[in-house]
Scaffold this active site. Structure first.
Site, mmCIF file in Angstrom:
data_model
loop_
_atom_site.group_PDB
_atom_site.id
_atom_site.type_symbol
_atom_site.label_atom_id
_atom_site.label_comp_id
_atom_site.label_asym_id
_atom_site.label_seq_id
_atom_site.Cartn_x
_atom_site.Cartn_y
_atom_site.Cartn_z
ATOM 1 N N CYS A 122 0.838 -1.211 0.000
ATOM 2 C CA CYS A 122 0.000 0.000 0.000
ATOM 3 C C CYS A 122 0.863 1.247 0.000
ATOM 4 C CB CYS A 122 -0.902 -0.003 1.244
ATOM 5 S SG CYS A 122 -1.878 1.496 1.430
ATOM 6 N N CYS A 134 0.255 6.020 7.271
ATOM 7 C CA CYS A 134 -1.050 5.668 7.844
ATOM 8 C C CYS A 134 -0.857 4.817 9.102
ATOM 9 C CB CYS A 134 -1.853 4.888 6.801
ATOM 10 S SG CYS A 134 -3.460 4.338 7.393
ATOM 11 N N CYS A 156 -1.851 0.316 9.577
ATOM 12 C CA CYS A 156 -1.033 -0.898 9.404
ATOM 13 C C CYS A 156 0.369 -0.660 9.949
ATOM 14 C CB CYS A 156 -0.914 -1.264 7.924
ATOM 15 S SG CYS A 156 -2.452 -1.842 7.200
ATOM 16 N N CYS A 172 -6.793 1.280 0.109
ATOM 17 C CA CYS A 172 -6.628 0.524 1.353
ATOM 18 C C CYS A 172 -6.878 -0.941 1.020
ATOM 19 C CB CYS A 172 -7.591 1.009 2.430
ATOM 20 S SG CYS A 172 -7.394 0.063 3.954
ATOM 21 N N GLN A 228 -18.136 -8.960 13.966
ATOM 22 C CA GLN A 228 -16.734 -9.320 13.757
ATOM 23 C C GLN A 228 -16.232 -8.592 12.498
ATOM 24 O OE1 GLN A 228 -14.933 -10.961 15.870
ATOM 25 N NE2 GLN A 228 -16.530 -11.741 17.212
ATOM 26 N N GLU A 267 -26.108 -10.143 27.462
ATOM 27 C CA GLU A 267 -25.444 -9.092 26.687
ATOM 28 C C GLU A 267 -25.827 -7.743 27.301
ATOM 29 O OE1 GLU A 267 -23.402 -8.388 23.962
ATOM 30 O OE2 GLU A 267 -24.099 -6.317 24.124
ATOM 31 N N ASP A 300 -17.286 -13.982 25.181
ATOM 32 C CA ASP A 300 -16.561 -13.213 24.156
ATOM 33 C C ASP A 300 -16.562 -11.749 24.579
ATOM 34 O OD1 ASP A 300 -15.469 -12.163 21.861
ATOM 35 O OD2 ASP A 300 -17.192 -12.579 20.578
ATOM 36 N N CYS A 321 -10.440 -10.802 21.991
ATOM 37 C CA CYS A 321 -9.750 -9.937 21.036
ATOM 38 C C CYS A 321 -8.522 -9.302 21.698
ATOM 39 C CB CYS A 321 -10.687 -8.864 20.486
ATOM 40 S SG CYS A 321 -11.461 -7.864 21.777
HETATM 41 C C1 LIG Z 1 -16.365 -8.676 21.286
HETATM 42 S S1 LIG Z 1 -18.079 -8.333 21.258
HETATM 43 C C2 LIG Z 1 -18.709 -9.951 20.972
HETATM 44 C C3 LIG Z 1 -20.124 -10.024 20.508
HETATM 45 C C4 LIG Z 1 -20.515 -11.350 19.849
HETATM 46 N N1 LIG Z 1 -20.083 -12.483 20.612
HETATM 47 C C5 LIG Z 1 -19.974 -11.428 18.441
HETATM 48 O O1 LIG Z 1 -19.112 -12.263 18.166
HETATM 49 O O2 LIG Z 1 -20.436 -10.666 17.569
HETATM 50 C C6 LIG Z 1 -18.401 -7.995 22.931
HETATM 51 C C7 LIG Z 1 -19.827 -7.785 23.296
HETATM 52 O O3 LIG Z 1 -19.859 -7.508 24.691
HETATM 53 C C8 LIG Z 1 -20.824 -6.509 24.940
HETATM 54 N N2 LIG Z 1 -20.434 -5.861 26.190
HETATM 55 C C9 LIG Z 1 -19.442 -4.961 26.402
HETATM 56 N N3 LIG Z 1 -19.370 -4.625 27.701
HETATM 57 C C10 LIG Z 1 -20.328 -5.352 28.336
HETATM 58 C C11 LIG Z 1 -20.754 -5.455 29.694
HETATM 59 N N4 LIG Z 1 -20.163 -4.732 30.649
HETATM 60 N N5 LIG Z 1 -21.763 -6.290 29.986
HETATM 61 C C12 LIG Z 1 -22.362 -7.019 29.031
HETATM 62 N N6 LIG Z 1 -22.011 -6.965 27.726
HETATM 63 C C13 LIG Z 1 -21.006 -6.135 27.381
HETATM 64 C C14 LIG Z 1 -20.785 -5.617 23.727
HETATM 65 O O4 LIG Z 1 -22.018 -4.920 23.568
HETATM 66 C C15 LIG Z 1 -20.525 -6.628 22.615
HETATM 67 O O5 LIG Z 1 -21.729 -7.107 22.078
#
Ligand SMILES: C[S@@+](CC[C@H](N)C(=O)[O-])C[C@H]1O[C@@H](n2cnc3c(N)ncnc32)[C@H](O)[C@@H]1O
Length: 414
Positions: free
Chosen positions: A61, A67, A70, A145, A250, A298, A342, A368
């Site tokens: 790139c 930038c 990356c 990009c 994602q 969630e 997650d 992540c």
């Molecule tokens: C990395 S994302 C994963 C979402 C889903 N598993 C996916 O793969 O699309 C993290 C998720 O945690 C939620 N989140 C962040 N802080 C939170 C909290 N304190 N309590 C509950 N959920 C939370 C966010 O809204 C988001 O949907």
């Protein structure tokens, strides 16, 4: 140059001191001016390449080096993959989990990033639109990009033209762009509400650039739809979900599929699953479609409403809950066969403590952030769990970020 540091900078040793050299590769011989930061860290301000190292390749790139998106385009793929695996291994080692096997990362491919946040700044006679420069608020005017999907990359020129009419000189805003298999969703994050003329320009742009939805948000206010031409839906396995503006998805379709495959491989035959940080149901809906009864927890009201409505007749129980303040307790978790979680980058230490104290037999942790994952894994290990295997998934090509799936079971005595 001897190494690549955790944030992607080359590392050199000069007179016994460590010097960080952004965009340099191991084995490179460079001439550079070194300055000390406020914290005493020594950094090169740029460099002249005297002799390339064995892992250096030509960056594809034109913006590489200016930038901030990356840091690692100049590394050959095998070295880059090993370096990403090394990030995970280093995080585990710091928490005394060095003996856990770490797979080679599932690779990210060019042209696959479907989600990006651009920044725009008004200038006299135009606009600058792109990503921040490395460690700076200066915006790089991005003309290409290669990591973005072609649809996202192609929206930049018309967006630039639109914003030249919308922004006054010095005004700054961000745009969250999402490409769902060609359906484009844009969320503008401004400091003020758009005026009548700006709204008309945005609506006309939605039609001319074939954008499905445009929303606008100020500060923490909920996004307000400005143009809605077509539904914005994601498909998780066989189930479609309406995506609220700004919702988490994602960053690549292939990365999402890889994560889902890994989660289903471990939890797909469970009868009862508790899923924490469930988002829109990326894993919930396929798990439920595979026959599990899933309790999905969630913290985003918009996400949980979308998930509830998509679940239809599947056996999904949804719960809106702030898991940082109020983790699901050990006794509530103990009814499940598997816990899937997650969390965001901060991880889920309080939740890990509850999982550790529960009688669940299996835990699948999608992360992540290897640093907070390793911290939480240590908490589980201290509670008698075994981390069996870690599978990294690269969704942020050429950046220092890497995602992973970690699989835990109860150690012998649990
Ligand atoms: C990395 S994302 C994963 C979402 C889903 N598993 C996916 O793969 O699309 C993290 C998720 O945690 C939620 N989140 C962040 N802080 C939170 C909290 N304190 N309590 C509950 N959920 C939370 C966010 O809204 C988001 O949907």
């Amino acid at each position: 140059m001897t190494d690549v540091a955790g944030l992607g900078d080359g590392v050199a040793t000069v007179d016994g001191q460590t010097v960080f050299v952004p965009f340099a590769a191991p084995g490179d011989r460079v001439r550079a001016e070194v300055v000390a930061g406020r914290d005493g860290t020594l950094r090169a301000t740029g460099f002249e390449l005297l002799e390339p190292g064995p892992h250096r390749v030509v960056a594809p790139c034109r913006h590489f080096g200016t930038c901030g998106g990356c840091a690692l385009q100049h590394l050959e793929p095998a070295f880059y993959a090993g370096w990403k695996r090394g990030i995970v291994e280093t995080a585990l080692r710091r928490h005394d989990l060095a003996d856990v096997p770490v797979d080679d990362p599932v690779p990210a491919v060019l042209g696959s990033r479907r989600r990006a946040r651009f920044t725009a700044v008004g200038r006299t006679g135009g606009v600058v639109l792109g990503f921040n420069a490395a460690a700076s608020h200066t915006v790089v005017d991005v003309l290409e990009c290669p990591i973005l999907t072609p649809r996202l990359e192609a929206i930049l020129p018309p967006l630039r033209t639109l914003l030249a009419d919308v922004l006054v000189p010095g005004e700054r805003l961000s745009i969250e762009a999402l490409d769902l298999a060609g359906t484009l969703d844009l969320l503008f994050l401004g400091r003020t509400e758009p005026g009548v003329a700006a709204r008309a320009a945005l609506a006309a742009f939605a039609t001319s650039a074939d954008v499905a939805r445009i929303s606008w948000s100020v500060g923490d206010s909920p996004p307000e739809p400005v143009a809605l031409r077509a539904p914005v839906r994601a498909r998780f396995g066989s189930v479609a979900v309406e995506v609220p503006p700004g919702a988490f998805l994602q960053p690549t379709e292939a990365g999402e599929a890889a994560l889902r495959h890994l989660v289903l491989a471990e939890a797909g035959t469970a009868a009862r699953v508790v899923e924490l940080f469930a988002g829109l149901g990326t894993f919930t809906l396929p798990l439920a479609a595979a026959g599990a009864r899933v309790r999905a927890v969630e913290g985003s009201p918009e996400a949980i409403a979308a998930l509830r409505s998509a679940a239809g007749r599947l056996r999904v129980e949804t719960e809106l809950r702030d898991l940082a303040r109020s983790p699901v307790r050990a006794e509530e978790l103990s009814t499940a066969d598997v816990v899937v979680l997650d969390p965001p980058r901060a991880g889920a230490l309080a939740q890990a403590a509850e999982i550790a104290a529960s009688s669940v037999r299996c835990c699948v942790y999608v992360s992540c952030n290897p640093a907070t994952f390793a911290r939480d894994a240590r908490r589980l290990a201290d509670g008698g769990w075994r981390l069996l295997r870690v599978m990294p998934v690269d969704q942020f090509l050429w950046s220092p970020h890497v995602e992973l799936v970690g699989v835990f079971d109860r150690g012998g005595g649990g």
